[in-house]
Every structure is written in C-alpha cells, then in structure tokens.
Design an enzyme around this catalytic site. Structure first.
Site, PDB file in Angstrom:
ATOM      1  N   LYS A  53       0.829  -1.210   0.000  1.00  0.00           N
ATOM      2  CA  LYS A  53       0.000   0.000   0.000  1.00  0.00           C
ATOM      3  C   LYS A  53       0.863   1.260   0.000  1.00  0.00           C
ATOM      4  O   LYS A  53       0.554   2.237  -0.684  1.00  0.00           O
ATOM      5  CB  LYS A  53      -0.958  -0.031   1.197  1.00  0.00           C
ATOM      6  CG  LYS A  53      -2.081  -1.050   1.001  1.00  0.00           C
ATOM      7  CD  LYS A  53      -2.819  -1.435   2.271  1.00  0.00           C
ATOM      8  CE  LYS A  53      -3.798  -2.585   1.961  1.00  0.00           C
ATOM      9  NZ  LYS A  53      -4.449  -3.141   3.158  1.00  0.00           N
ATOM     10  N   GLN A  97      -5.319  -2.125   9.478  1.00  0.00           N
ATOM     11  CA  GLN A  97      -5.057  -3.404   8.814  1.00  0.00           C
ATOM     12  C   GLN A  97      -5.672  -4.538   9.638  1.00  0.00           C
ATOM     13  O   GLN A  97      -5.422  -4.655  10.836  1.00  0.00           O
ATOM     14  CB  GLN A  97      -3.543  -3.601   8.637  1.00  0.00           C
ATOM     15  CG  GLN A  97      -3.148  -4.864   7.908  1.00  0.00           C
ATOM     16  CD  GLN A  97      -3.541  -4.849   6.431  1.00  0.00           C
ATOM     17  OE1 GLN A  97      -3.589  -3.802   5.789  1.00  0.00           O
ATOM     18  NE2 GLN A  97      -3.837  -6.006   5.877  1.00  0.00           N
ATOM     19  N   ASP A 120     -11.293   2.432   3.888  1.00  0.00           N
ATOM     20  CA  ASP A 120     -11.659   1.035   3.624  1.00  0.00           C
ATOM     21  C   ASP A 120     -13.161   0.844   3.475  1.00  0.00           C
ATOM     22  O   ASP A 120     -13.607  -0.250   3.113  1.00  0.00           O
ATOM     23  CB  ASP A 120     -11.237   0.188   4.838  1.00  0.00           C
ATOM     24  CG  ASP A 120     -10.013  -0.669   4.555  1.00  0.00           C
ATOM     25  OD1 ASP A 120      -9.707  -0.906   3.376  1.00  0.00           O
ATOM     26  OD2 ASP A 120      -9.393  -1.096   5.535  1.00  0.00           O
TER      27      ASP A 120
END
Ligand code: GUE
Length: 293
Positions: A53, A97, A120
């Site tokens: 990322k 994460q 997200d």
C-alpha cells in the site's frame, strides 16, 4: 475453452494512471492526499500488504503515514493510535489493517475511526450508507475488494446486470459487502451468498454466471463444479511456506485447472489483490475531492 485472464496488475495500472491525474489536480489546489495505515503486530501477510500500500501511494503521488504497533499493544494503545490518525491533518484517509491480534475487538476499533477518513469503507456509518444506498450516486467509500471486483468486471465488459453471482464467503471485507454492492440499482446482479455452513456448495457454484471465492481454503473450488464459460474471481489467499527455502507462495481458493472451463479467470496472485489496493487509493482521492466541495 481457455479463460480470458482478468489481469489485476494491468487493470490496477490503468486505474492508477487515472488517479495520478486527479492527484495532480488536487495538489494544484493545495490538497495533498495522505493515506495512513495502522498495523498491529507482525503477521507476514499483513506486513506484505501494508508495504504494498505504501509503494502504491509513492507511485501515484499520495503521501503515506505508517503507524506500527507491537502485537502486544493494549486496547488503550490502539485507541490512542486511532485518535492520533483522526487528528492528524496530513492523514486524509486511513485503514486499520485487519485482522487485529486476538484479544482486540475489531468492530469496536473500526467504530472509533472518523468515518470521513475511513479509506476502507468499513466504518459502521459507511457500511450503513452502503445498505441505505440502494441506488444512485455513491458518495461514501466502498469496501476496497468488492469495489475492485466490480471495477475489474466492468473494465473487461463482463455482464453483471441480471446475472447470477455466487459468492463463497460472508466475511466483513469481501463477501458480505459484495452482496450489498452487486444488488444495488445500476449493477442489478442476483446474488447468492454462500458460506461454511452451506449445504451442497457445489450445487450453487454450478449455477454461477460469476463466481467469487473468498474463504481462504486452498483449492476449494473444483473445475468440474463450474458452469462452462463462467467468470471466476479467486479472492482467497493461503500462504504456503516452502520449509526448505522459507519463501511463501500464494494459493487461491480456486483449483488452477479452472482455467480450462471458465470464460474469465481472475487468478491469485495477479487478480483481485492489486485491484483492492487500487480501490484503496481511489477512496483516498475521492475523500480528498469531497473535502474540497
Ligand atoms: N483493513 C483492511 N483492509 C483490507 O483491504 C485488507 C485488510 N484489512 N486485511 C487483509 C486483506 C487482504 N488484502 C489484500 C490486499 C492486496 C493483496 C495483493 O496485492 N495481493 C497480490 C500479491 C501480494 C503478495 O505477493 O503478497 C496479488 O494477489 O497479486 C492481497 C490482499 C487486503 N485486506
């Protein structure tokens, strides 16, 4: 038949080229998009994804801010890191994460995020907006993997409207939100959401015009289960470590010989994974643009 490869690397590259132009325009207007990542612990898969990322951000001109906590971090320490990311003006969007180490409540942590910074689309407010937005313009971040799957199907011209999509797996990041997205007006798929308690999985897979496998059981989906010509998207990732070399190989949920039966196949690696990362960047850019209007 040999399936057309749904090439996530090439498609993500095209998406990133489009994003780079939007980022240049944002920067000219004084907005620098910045992606934060919060990683707790040192799961090898998570370390590899987070590193990817940050590489992606550098490639397209997004700043990236990395916060890593040890696997022993307490809930209070994780909450403090989330508060810091919410408050940091350089962070225009961020992710936690997943999975978090056992003992930390993922849902409780996701709820502490500023929903406007949720890159997200996993904050309850944004998942709620996904449920509420049966149709119309999408104005909230979408979960990255479902968004990447839809983007890839559309760019390859795979018909979705009215088609039967069978999703294997009901997880938070893929299966559950994918069903919500695909049944929206404008996409109009018919979705069957199957999972580990489904009786006779094979009988559902057989009916799929589009199959999405996202459970993390290597080779679960057999080629003889597929409807010939179906679009097959493999989202499962199992890391298989070679004990002699110590190197890891990624294995998907779909038996690779599916390539002889499917009409389209998105493989592991090189399929949906890179698209997931491209959609994360898109969410960051979308949010930065929304902050201007
Ligand atoms: N908050 C959160 N958001 C996520 O989006 C999220 C997450 N947590 N936790 C884990 C899963 C998994 N995930 C992947 C992303 C990219 C690849 C990817 O780029 N895969 C490459 C290979 C990468 C490699 O070699 O390790 C490929 O399939 O070609 C894979 C998996 C995002 N996830």
């Amino acid at each position: 038949m040999v399936a057309v490869k749904l090439d996530g690397v090439a498609t993500a590259k095209a998406v990133k080229a489009e994003l780079a132009e939007r980022i240049t325009a944002l920067t000219a207007r004084g907005v620098t998009p910045g992606l934060g990542t919060l990683l707790v612990g040192s799961d090898p898969g998570s370390l590899s994804y987070v590193a990817g990322k940050h590489r992606d951000c550098a490639e397209v001109g997004i700043e990236s801010i990395r916060v890593d906590l040890p696997g022993t971090a307490t809930a209070d320490e994780v909450r403090a890191a989330i508060a810091g990311l919410n408050a940091n003006p350089a962070v225009t969007g961020y992710i936690i994460q997943l999975p978090l180490p056992a003992g930390l409540d993922e849902n409780a942590m996701l709820e502490l995020m500023d929903p406007d910074k949720d890159a997200d689309g996993l904050h309850p407010t944004n998942l709620g907006r996904l449920v509420l937005g049966v149709g119309g313009e999408i104005t909230s971040p979408l979960p990255c993997t479902p968004a990447g799957i839809v983007e890839m199907l559309q760019r390859y011209g795979v018909p979705i409207s009215g088609r039967h999509v069978v999703v294997v797996g009901r997880g938070l990041t893929v299966g559950r939100p994918l069903g919500l997205l695909l049944t929206r007006k404008g996409l109009d798929a018919t979705v069957t959401l199957t999972h580990s308690r489904t009786v006779d999985l094979e009988s559902y897979v057989r009916q799929a015009d589009i199959l999405v496998a996202a459970v993390g059981v290597a080779g679960l989906i057999k080629p003889e289960w597929l409807k010939p010509g179906a679009a097959v998207l493999d989202v499962g990732i199992t890391r298989v470590v070679n004990p002699e070399t110590g190197t890891a190989r990624l294995v998907g949920d779909v038996d690779p010989s599916a390539v002889d039966v499917a009409g389209y196949l998105s493989p592991v690696p090189g399929g949906v994974g890179p698209m997931t990362r491209a959609m994360l960047l898109r969410n960051v850019v979308d949010a930065a643009e929304r902050s201007l209007s």
